[in-house]
Design a protein around this motif. Structure first.
Motif, mmCIF file in Angstrom:
data_model
loop_
_atom_site.group_PDB
_atom_site.id
_atom_site.type_symbol
_atom_site.label_atom_id
_atom_site.label_comp_id
_atom_site.label_asym_id
_atom_site.label_seq_id
_atom_site.Cartn_x
_atom_site.Cartn_y
_atom_site.Cartn_z
ATOM 1 N N ARG A 1 -9.142 3.212 11.332
ATOM 2 C CA ARG A 1 -10.237 3.407 10.366
ATOM 3 C C ARG A 1 -9.992 4.648 9.522
ATOM 4 O O ARG A 1 -10.208 4.638 8.306
ATOM 5 C CB ARG A 1 -11.581 3.543 11.103
ATOM 6 C CG ARG A 1 -12.093 2.241 11.671
ATOM 7 C CD ARG A 1 -13.290 2.458 12.561
ATOM 8 N NE ARG A 1 -12.857 3.029 13.844
ATOM 9 C CZ ARG A 1 -13.669 3.347 14.845
ATOM 10 N NH1 ARG A 1 -14.975 3.193 14.718
ATOM 11 N NH2 ARG A 1 -13.197 3.827 15.966
ATOM 12 N N ILE B 1 -20.574 10.217 0.214
ATOM 13 C CA ILE B 1 -19.350 10.846 -0.285
ATOM 14 C C ILE B 1 -19.594 12.269 -0.804
ATOM 15 O O ILE B 1 -18.731 13.131 -0.707
ATOM 16 C CB ILE B 1 -18.671 9.950 -1.362
ATOM 17 C CG1 ILE B 1 -17.211 10.366 -1.592
ATOM 18 C CG2 ILE B 1 -19.445 9.949 -2.666
ATOM 19 C CD1 ILE B 1 -16.238 9.662 -0.721
ATOM 20 N N HIS C 1 0.841 -1.189 0.000
ATOM 21 C CA HIS C 1 0.000 0.000 0.000
ATOM 22 C C HIS C 1 0.877 1.239 0.000
ATOM 23 O O HIS C 1 1.957 1.258 0.600
ATOM 24 C CB HIS C 1 -0.884 0.037 1.252
ATOM 25 C CG HIS C 1 -1.942 -1.017 1.247
ATOM 26 N ND1 HIS C 1 -2.940 -1.059 0.303
ATOM 27 C CD2 HIS C 1 -2.165 -2.068 2.070
ATOM 28 C CE1 HIS C 1 -3.723 -2.097 0.549
ATOM 29 N NE2 HIS C 1 -3.273 -2.728 1.615
ATOM 30 N N LEU D 1 -19.205 5.734 1.567
ATOM 31 C CA LEU D 1 -19.467 5.656 0.130
ATOM 32 C C LEU D 1 -20.836 6.216 -0.226
ATOM 33 O O LEU D 1 -20.979 6.929 -1.225
ATOM 34 C CB LEU D 1 -19.329 4.219 -0.368
ATOM 35 C CG LEU D 1 -17.921 3.634 -0.273
ATOM 36 C CD1 LEU D 1 -17.888 2.216 -0.815
ATOM 37 C CD2 LEU D 1 -16.905 4.511 -0.977
ATOM 38 N N GLN E 1 -7.644 4.023 6.677
ATOM 39 C CA GLN E 1 -8.279 3.341 5.548
ATOM 40 C C GLN E 1 -9.095 4.333 4.711
ATOM 41 O O GLN E 1 -9.076 4.281 3.481
ATOM 42 C CB GLN E 1 -9.198 2.226 6.055
ATOM 43 C CG GLN E 1 -8.465 1.075 6.704
ATOM 44 C CD GLN E 1 -9.443 0.052 7.264
ATOM 45 O OE1 GLN E 1 -10.329 -0.406 6.560
ATOM 46 N NE2 GLN E 1 -9.293 -0.285 8.539
ATOM 47 N N VAL E 2 -9.800 5.231 5.378
ATOM 48 C CA VAL E 2 -10.605 6.236 4.674
ATOM 49 C C VAL E 2 -9.697 7.171 3.883
ATOM 50 O O VAL E 2 -9.971 7.485 2.724
ATOM 51 C CB VAL E 2 -11.500 7.014 5.664
ATOM 52 C CG1 VAL E 2 -12.125 8.230 5.002
ATOM 53 C CG2 VAL E 2 -12.573 6.092 6.232
ATOM 54 N N ALA F 1 -6.846 7.834 -3.174
ATOM 55 C CA ALA F 1 -6.950 7.069 -4.431
ATOM 56 C C ALA F 1 -7.994 7.669 -5.363
ATOM 57 O O ALA F 1 -7.910 7.514 -6.581
ATOM 58 C CB ALA F 1 -7.291 5.610 -4.127
ATOM 59 N N GLN F 2 -8.968 8.371 -4.789
ATOM 60 C CA GLN F 2 -10.001 9.046 -5.587
ATOM 61 C C GLN F 2 -9.577 10.450 -6.011
ATOM 62 O O GLN F 2 -10.373 11.199 -6.570
ATOM 63 C CB GLN F 2 -11.311 9.148 -4.781
ATOM 64 C CG GLN F 2 -11.857 7.830 -4.280
ATOM 65 C CD GLN F 2 -12.069 6.826 -5.394
ATOM 66 O OE1 GLN F 2 -12.723 7.111 -6.385
ATOM 67 N NE2 GLN F 2 -11.497 5.649 -5.243
ATOM 68 N N GLN G 1 -6.723 6.542 2.726
ATOM 69 C CA GLN G 1 -6.174 5.790 1.599
ATOM 70 C C GLN G 1 -7.175 5.768 0.441
ATOM 71 O O GLN G 1 -6.821 5.976 -0.712
ATOM 72 C CB GLN G 1 -5.825 4.379 2.056
ATOM 73 C CG GLN G 1 -4.971 3.623 1.075
ATOM 74 C CD GLN G 1 -4.396 2.361 1.711
ATOM 75 O OE1 GLN G 1 -5.062 1.686 2.482
ATOM 76 N NE2 GLN G 1 -3.159 2.052 1.385
ATOM 77 N N TYR G 2 -8.446 5.529 0.765
ATOM 78 C CA TYR G 2 -9.498 5.520 -0.258
ATOM 79 C C TYR G 2 -9.658 6.899 -0.895
ATOM 80 O O TYR G 2 -9.687 7.026 -2.127
ATOM 81 C CB TYR G 2 -10.831 5.068 0.358
ATOM 82 C CG TYR G 2 -11.969 5.234 -0.611
ATOM 83 C CD1 TYR G 2 -12.172 4.319 -1.641
ATOM 84 C CD2 TYR G 2 -12.826 6.323 -0.518
ATOM 85 C CE1 TYR G 2 -13.205 4.492 -2.561
ATOM 86 C CE2 TYR G 2 -13.855 6.504 -1.422
ATOM 87 C CZ TYR G 2 -14.048 5.582 -2.438
ATOM 88 O OH TYR G 2 -15.052 5.765 -3.342
ATOM 89 N N LEU G 3 -9.745 7.947 -0.073
ATOM 90 C CA LEU G 3 -9.961 9.304 -0.597
ATOM 91 C C LEU G 3 -8.799 9.749 -1.487
ATOM 92 O O LEU G 3 -9.018 10.333 -2.549
ATOM 93 C CB LEU G 3 -10.175 10.292 0.551
ATOM 94 C CG LEU G 3 -11.474 10.121 1.336
ATOM 95 C CD1 LEU G 3 -11.486 11.050 2.549
ATOM 96 C CD2 LEU G 3 -12.686 10.373 0.450
#
Length: 109
Positions: A66, A49, A3, A46, A69-70, A76-77, A72-74
């Protein structure tokens, strides 16, 4: 595949005017949270968002798992987001202001 490193910031370094996103559950939020933070539990992110502001987000949970993880997702977006290292425990330890639900004294659950 490893990651990518999650961008983090120390709780004491979050600007007073920074946009905070708290991804903890409702009972944790009611125990104690940052006044003015946006509360969206991780499991609802999600679906909600579109509620996120466009500015840089400082993401909080209880200890930082947590929220990492959020973030990392954001990221990536294509969003500008950073994890608050140590979460609400670090926020409280840094002496940053918190409020409790229903006028109760704030604490980290």
């Amino acid at each position: 595949m490893p990651h990518a490193a999650v961008p983090t910031v120390d709780a004491a370094s979050v600007p007073a005017t920074g946009a905070l996103l708290d991804v903890r559950e409702q009972d944790e939020w009611e125990a104690g949270h940052v006044d003015g933070a946006l509360h969206i539990p991780m499991g609802q992110l999600l679906a909600r968002i579109d509620e996120l502001p466009e500015e840089k987000l400082y993401v909080l949970c209880r200890v930082g798992g947590r929220s990492a993880q959020v973030v990392q997702y954001l990221v990536a977006q294509g969003r500008d987001a950073v994890n608050v290292d140590g979460g609400m425990y670090a926020w409280e330890a840094a002496g940053r202001p918190m409020v409790g639900g229903g006028g109760r004294e704030a604490f980290v659950l």
